[in-house]
Design an enzyme around this catalytic site. Structure first.
Site, PDB file in Angstrom:
ATOM      1  CG  ASP A   1      -0.186   0.025   2.685  1.00 29.41           C
ATOM      2  OD1 ASP A   1       0.873   0.373   2.484  1.00 29.41           O
ATOM      3  OD2 ASP A   1      -1.067  -0.151   3.490  1.00 29.41           O
TER       4      ASP A   1
ATOM      5  CD  GLU B   1      -0.559   0.446   7.048  1.00 31.78           C
ATOM      6  OE1 GLU B   1      -0.205   0.822   5.786  1.00 31.78           O
ATOM      7  OE2 GLU B   1      -1.119  -0.263   7.789  1.00 31.78           O
TER       8      GLU B   1
END
Ligand code: F6R
Length: 252
Positions: free
Chosen positions: A122, A129
């Protein structure tokens, strides 16, 4: 090659402050460093280390914890002083205070000289994140579903055993390092490497923030480079910059 860069920096500065990553990609790097310690006497006795991240709620003796990983893959096999090794404390009663202290300790040691990085599918570096602030500092983060899917293999595929939060250095902490080197291996990283290297700088792909770093090297194998458009240009740089001449040897 990544292990050779680390070894070179460590030989030039035995007091090196090294930022470390975990995960499957790093296992080969640590294996080579252990080998260099054994066969070439690579000396870690004065080296200080700071790991990027640690799961919240896992004690150091839990096999899934990153402290356990580091001991197992590197620290227990080289002559490093364990008191000089730092991993965020995912068991701290006050996580925010412990993160603040982690940042302060990095500063007290003079900052990170060389930060080693992997990349998540990701786009995360550390556990930053998607939509992590590009100036973020060490803090607790909820892990994305993509990261949980990526790492659940370390918990025997059992999602209920995998922590859903982790402490991580921030993107800003990583950008403050004097030098960083990111390694990506395998086709599963090809898409995200292309986005991080050739795409726009965006909080959606934390690794794209490395474009702002003044001394960052990205090392990829053939598979991870598959979606890059400008591979010929990168090869040209690698072949012509004096910095990389000694790494042209096949074993490097
Ligand atoms: C772990 C870390 C992560 C990993 C990334 C890649 O300390 O910082 O960003 O580097 O998730 O993991 P692997 O190498 O397992 O694909």
């Amino acid at each position: 090659m990544v292990a050779r860069v680390i070894a070179k920096e460590l030989r030039a500065n035995p007091n090196l402050v090294l930022g470390l990553a975990t995960g499957g990609t790093m296992e080969s790097v640590y294996k080579l460093l252990v080998e260099m310690h054994r066969t070439e006497g690579l000396d870690f006795s004065l080296c200080r280390t700071f790991n990027l991240d640690e799961y919240v709620g896992l004690p150091p003796d839990n096999e899934g914890s990153y402290r356990f990983y580091m001991n197992h893959h590197l620290f227990h096999h080289v002559n490093i002083d364990l008191r000089n090794t730092h991993v965020p404390d995912g068991m701290a009663s006050d996580l925010a205070a412990s993160c603040r202290q982690y940042e302060e300790t990095i500063v007290k040691m003079g900052g990170i000289d060389l930060q080693l990085l992997g990349i998540g599918r990701d786009g995360h570096i550390g556990f930053n994140e998607p939509l992590s602030a590009l100036r973020s500092r060490t803090r607790a983060k909820a892990l994305s579903p993509a990261t949980i899917a990526q790492n659940v293999r370390y918990f025997d595929g059992d999602r209920s055993r995998m922590p859903k939060r982790a402490l991580t250095m921030g993107v800003g902490t990583i950008l403050d390092s004097k030098r960083c080197i990111m390694l990506a291996i395998g086709e599963e990283k090809a898409d995200v490497i292309a986005k991080a290297v050739e795409g726009p700088i965006t909080g959606m792909i934390s690794a794209s923030a490395l474009q702002l770093h003044s001394h960052c090297t990205i090392v990829v194998d053939g598979d991870a480079s598959l979606k890059l458009k400008e591979v010929d240009y990168y090869r040209w740089i690698f072949d012509n910059e004096p910095e990389w001449q000694e790494f042209h040897k096949p074993h490097a």
